[in-house]
Design a protein around this motif. Structure first.
Motif, mmCIF file in Angstrom:
data_model
loop_
_atom_site.group_PDB
_atom_site.id
_atom_site.type_symbol
_atom_site.label_atom_id
_atom_site.label_comp_id
_atom_site.label_asym_id
_atom_site.label_seq_id
_atom_site.Cartn_x
_atom_site.Cartn_y
_atom_site.Cartn_z
ATOM 1 N N GLY A 20 0.503 10.674 9.335
ATOM 2 C CA GLY A 20 1.458 10.951 8.273
ATOM 3 C C GLY A 20 1.518 9.931 7.159
ATOM 4 O O GLY A 20 2.388 10.007 6.303
ATOM 5 N N SER A 21 0.586 8.983 7.126
ATOM 6 C CA SER A 21 0.636 7.948 6.084
ATOM 7 C C SER A 21 0.236 8.489 4.721
ATOM 8 O O SER A 21 0.549 7.890 3.697
ATOM 9 C CB SER A 21 -0.255 6.762 6.450
ATOM 10 N N GLY A 22 -0.470 9.612 4.697
ATOM 11 C CA GLY A 22 -0.915 10.181 3.427
ATOM 12 C C GLY A 22 -2.088 9.402 2.859
ATOM 13 O O GLY A 22 -2.567 8.431 3.449
ATOM 14 N N PRO A 23 -2.578 9.796 1.691
ATOM 15 C CA PRO A 23 -3.774 9.185 1.124
ATOM 16 C C PRO A 23 -3.546 7.892 0.342
ATOM 17 O O PRO A 23 -4.499 7.207 0.009
ATOM 18 C CB PRO A 23 -4.304 10.278 0.192
ATOM 19 N N THR A 24 -2.294 7.533 0.046
ATOM 20 C CA THR A 24 -2.041 6.376 -0.818
ATOM 21 C C THR A 24 -2.644 5.076 -0.291
ATOM 22 O O THR A 24 -3.285 4.352 -1.060
ATOM 23 C CB THR A 24 -0.538 6.218 -1.097
ATOM 24 N N LEU A 83 0.890 -1.176 0.000
ATOM 25 C CA LEU A 83 0.000 0.000 0.000
ATOM 26 C C LEU A 83 0.920 1.216 0.000
ATOM 27 O O LEU A 83 1.245 1.766 1.049
ATOM 28 C CB LEU A 83 -0.902 0.017 1.236
ATOM 29 N N GLY A 84 1.402 1.584 -1.162
ATOM 30 C CA GLY A 84 2.381 2.663 -1.251
ATOM 31 C C GLY A 84 3.689 2.194 -0.649
ATOM 32 O O GLY A 84 4.244 1.187 -1.060
ATOM 33 N N THR A 85 4.160 2.897 0.383
ATOM 34 C CA THR A 85 5.418 2.515 1.035
ATOM 35 C C THR A 85 5.218 1.445 2.104
ATOM 36 O O THR A 85 6.188 0.991 2.701
ATOM 37 C CB THR A 85 6.081 3.744 1.694
ATOM 38 N N PRO A 115 1.687 0.377 12.078
ATOM 39 C CA PRO A 115 1.123 -0.301 10.908
ATOM 40 C C PRO A 115 -0.144 0.359 10.384
ATOM 41 O O PRO A 115 -0.813 1.118 11.080
ATOM 42 C CB PRO A 115 0.795 -1.686 11.453
ATOM 43 N N VAL A 116 -0.471 0.025 9.150
ATOM 44 C CA VAL A 116 -1.798 0.223 8.589
ATOM 45 C C VAL A 116 -2.524 -1.080 8.901
ATOM 46 O O VAL A 116 -1.984 -2.164 8.650
ATOM 47 C CB VAL A 116 -1.739 0.458 7.063
ATOM 48 N N VAL A 117 -3.723 -1.013 9.468
ATOM 49 C CA VAL A 117 -4.464 -2.215 9.850
ATOM 50 C C VAL A 117 -5.817 -2.220 9.160
ATOM 51 O O VAL A 117 -6.536 -1.216 9.195
ATOM 52 C CB VAL A 117 -4.642 -2.301 11.391
#
Length: 189
Positions: free
Chosen positions: A161-165, A70-72, A97-99
């Motif tokens: 700070g993860s941004g929209p990606t 998911l992006g980076t 993490p992104v969860v």
């Protein structure tokens, strides 16, 4: 004719020495890269929450279609016991993490008149701290976004700070795997 004599080693020997040194550096870099790739990522602990539809066919289909990146953020292992319908991605070891959670109950805050944000073809409802970054997914504080126009509720929790990606890429996956339906907010009151 005789070759000129000099104070240093023969030219061929110098070229061979440089070639061996360059080859050694390349081998060391390759070994370091392989060792880093083989380093197991720290599993992400995901707490269990009520998710009555997590074992259903919609969530299984979504989980089977999840991207490795998911992006980076890259797919990360999850600590056992992993709740049904859950997955995680990390930008780097130890980072927040992104969860993703699939099959959740409707969020209590999702009522008639609640603001939605369309990302591609998915209606998202945001729960969490106020964004400092102007309201874009993943800017500012950690927040959770619910896809509310699908047969199951899908939550994506984004670190600050993860941004929209991540939400954009997840919207594409959700669009491809889960049919759209009208959002069903709870009545006010």
């Amino acid at each position: 004719m005789t070759a000129p004599t000099g104070d240093g080693p023969p030219r061929a020997l110098m070229i061979a020495a440089i070639a061996v040194a360059v080859a050694a550096v390349v081998v060391l870099l390759a070994v370091a890269a392989i060792r880093q790739a083989d380093t197991p990522a720290e599993p992400v602990a995901i707490s269990a929450v009520p998710a009555p539809a997590a074992d259903g066919p919609d969530c299984r289909r979504l989980l089977d279609a999840l991207p490795d990146e998911l992006g980076t953020y890259r797919r990360a292992p999850t600590a056992e016991p992993t709740p049904a319908g859950a997955a995680a991605w990390r930008a780097e070891p130890g980072a927040e993490p992104v969860v993703l959670r699939c099959g959740l109950d409707r969020p209590a805050e999702f009522v008639v008149g609640a603001p939605l944000q369309m990302v591609d073809a998915v209606a998202w409802f945001r729960v969490g701290e106020a964004d400092a970054g102007g309201g874009q997914p993943g800017d500012g504080a950690r927040s959770t976004w619910y896809a509310v126009d699908r047969p199951v509720y899908v939550a994506l929790t984004l670190p600050a700070g993860s941004g929209p990606t991540p939400i954009q890429l997840m919207s594409a996956t959700i669009t491809e795997t889960l049919p759209a339906r009208p959002a069903d907010p709870a009545p006010v009151g």
